[in-house]
Design an enzyme around this catalytic site. Sequence first.
Site, mmCIF file in Angstrom:
data_model
loop_
_atom_site.group_PDB
_atom_site.id
_atom_site.type_symbol
_atom_site.label_atom_id
_atom_site.label_comp_id
_atom_site.label_asym_id
_atom_site.label_seq_id
_atom_site.Cartn_x
_atom_site.Cartn_y
_atom_site.Cartn_z
ATOM 1 N N HIS A 1 34.865 13.170 22.204
ATOM 2 C CA HIS A 1 34.791 11.852 22.069
ATOM 3 C C HIS A 1 34.669 11.113 23.347
ATOM 4 O O HIS A 1 34.620 9.802 23.476
ATOM 5 C CB HIS A 1 35.658 11.411 20.952
ATOM 6 C CG HIS A 1 37.237 11.481 21.494
ATOM 7 N ND1 HIS A 1 38.194 12.455 21.233
ATOM 8 C CD2 HIS A 1 37.911 10.509 22.006
ATOM 9 C CE1 HIS A 1 39.131 12.129 21.611
ATOM 10 N NE2 HIS A 1 39.157 11.048 22.087
ATOM 11 N N ASP B 1 36.405 19.031 18.897
ATOM 12 C CA ASP B 1 36.775 17.771 19.769
ATOM 13 C C ASP B 1 36.956 18.219 21.129
ATOM 14 O O ASP B 1 37.892 17.439 21.814
ATOM 15 C CB ASP B 1 37.730 16.878 19.256
ATOM 16 C CG ASP B 1 37.714 15.371 19.927
ATOM 17 O OD1 ASP B 1 36.714 15.054 20.563
ATOM 18 O OD2 ASP B 1 38.774 14.786 20.019
ATOM 19 N N GLY C 1 43.183 6.346 26.466
ATOM 20 C CA GLY C 1 42.936 6.703 27.971
ATOM 21 C C GLY C 1 43.577 8.215 28.115
ATOM 22 O O GLY C 1 43.327 8.894 29.186
ATOM 23 N N ASN C 2 44.515 8.760 27.572
ATOM 24 C CA ASN C 2 45.037 9.979 27.363
ATOM 25 C C ASN C 2 44.227 10.979 27.123
ATOM 26 O O ASN C 2 44.353 12.163 27.451
ATOM 27 C CB ASN C 2 46.290 10.119 26.883
ATOM 28 C CG ASN C 2 47.576 9.598 27.888
ATOM 29 O OD1 ASN C 2 48.379 8.654 27.564
ATOM 30 N ND2 ASN C 2 47.814 10.266 28.829
ATOM 31 N N SER C 3 43.268 10.806 26.101
ATOM 32 C CA SER C 3 42.500 11.780 25.459
ATOM 33 C C SER C 3 41.714 12.586 26.748
ATOM 34 O O SER C 3 41.151 12.140 27.871
ATOM 35 C CB SER C 3 41.095 11.155 25.081
ATOM 36 O OG SER C 3 41.508 10.691 23.599
ATOM 37 N N GLY D 1 35.304 32.006 4.644
ATOM 38 C CA GLY D 1 34.864 31.656 3.480
ATOM 39 C C GLY D 1 35.487 31.388 2.242
ATOM 40 O O GLY D 1 35.496 31.797 0.998
#
Length: 501
Positions: free
Chosen positions: A137, A167, A239-241, A297
């Site tokens: 992201h 992500d 902002g730490n992402s 599954g």
Amino acid sequence: MNKIANYVVSGLSLVSIVFSVAAFNKACAATQNVAQVSQVAEVQAGPAAQPVDLTYAADKALPSVVYIKNTQNAKTQTVEYSDPFEDFFSDPFGGFFGRGQGNNGRRRQYQQQVPKRQAAGSGVIISTDGYIVTNNHVVDGADELTVTLNDNKEYSARIIGADKTTDLALVKIDAKSLPAIVIANSDAVRVGEWVLAVGNPLGLNNTVTAGIVSAKARTMGEPGTVSSMIQTDAAINQGNSGGALVNTRGELIGINAMIYSQTGSNIGYGFAIPTSIMNKVVDDLKQYGTVQRALIGIQGTDVNTYVDMQKEQDKEVDLGTMEGIYVAKVIEDGAAADAGLKEGDVIVAIDGQKITKFGELTNIVAQKRPGDKVTISYLRDKKQHKATLTLKNEQGNTKVVKNADVDVLGIDVRPVTDSQKKQLEISYGLEVLKVSGGKMKDAGVPKGFIIQRVNSQPMKTFDDLQNAVKEASNSKDQMLVVNGLFPTGKRGGFVVYLQNE
């Protein structure tokens, strides 16, 4: 270094899960004597049994964490709409008697100017030759990526690959002799261990915050995501992402991804994607261009959660254990079905490793590839059994999934099952398992739609769809005419335009 602009992120709800992008030890009650306090300090220090030195960890980690700026250029896009009043007066029954959906199915269009936008986050250098890991992201939708190092040098970056499910994203800059971080085994991390979160939160570059590992294998995020997170109380903000979660030796144990908060800022807990998952995703993106996702599954939940749900309905349940994964559904033609697992079974171990909750199962399977074999220990009627499963991909086979032109569609598909063939009276087709964006979503293709023909060609396998997209991409119109069935059996079609506006 350029200063990061502050951005306001609205809360999803009173208690929200917020992606932390800027645009968008073992606990001890040492109460008896000084000797006990000293012993606690040694436990916190980890294997070396030394007092915790957070300055050492900060010095080691800071040079490896970068600031990433995502720029989305101004563009003009076509927006479709319908006038409800025009629809009413042209067809007061709104197409109820089969005369179309409002205004006989006609829709109006107008051109909308989208201004230039910028977002920011963090990343971690994992190799001296310029490979950087961050969150999907952070880089999603970028027309330009700029990476600023700790010494203020700036580079343009390109995306090697990205994966929405985990992500995670891998980007590359053209540089050498970079300060790559040392990567530790996140499986060895202990709850209560001291950690540092390193990143660029709230416009404050090169920020370090401290806390402990609050939990492991925490299930977070939306359904369908690979969620086996490290939970920490180290302060993580927008902002730490994509930044680093490191141990007291300055070694990477996770990629910071999200916060759980009532306000959208750090009044709560942060979550990081463990390196055990990150390493596998990075290897896949380098080798194949896309993640080779293996599936058992099944659909299920933690045993204690299932038992609690039954109690709420005044039902008594005795599964023979209060730990493990209750199997609520076995997917037809999946790995578990092939191995004989059934609804009501309880998975208690995989490859000899005890499983107490779903996040632990997710963590192990996320490190596997289609075609890998795993041994499952499970309870049925409180008796233990074992089965060997050959993991499959989302298309229901063990083939390597290549990053081809079909990715532009933004869907996952698999061949229809025998029961679907019988129910819908068809002999072939591709079921849309997920619509995560891309051209199919733009065209309105829903989850569950069964694609039978694309540009008049029958769609029996994933390769058929892949070839159809490649042919259309090289044609003048760059268009797909998709025909098939809805889950109800009603036939329908869509026109999918591959070119960008």
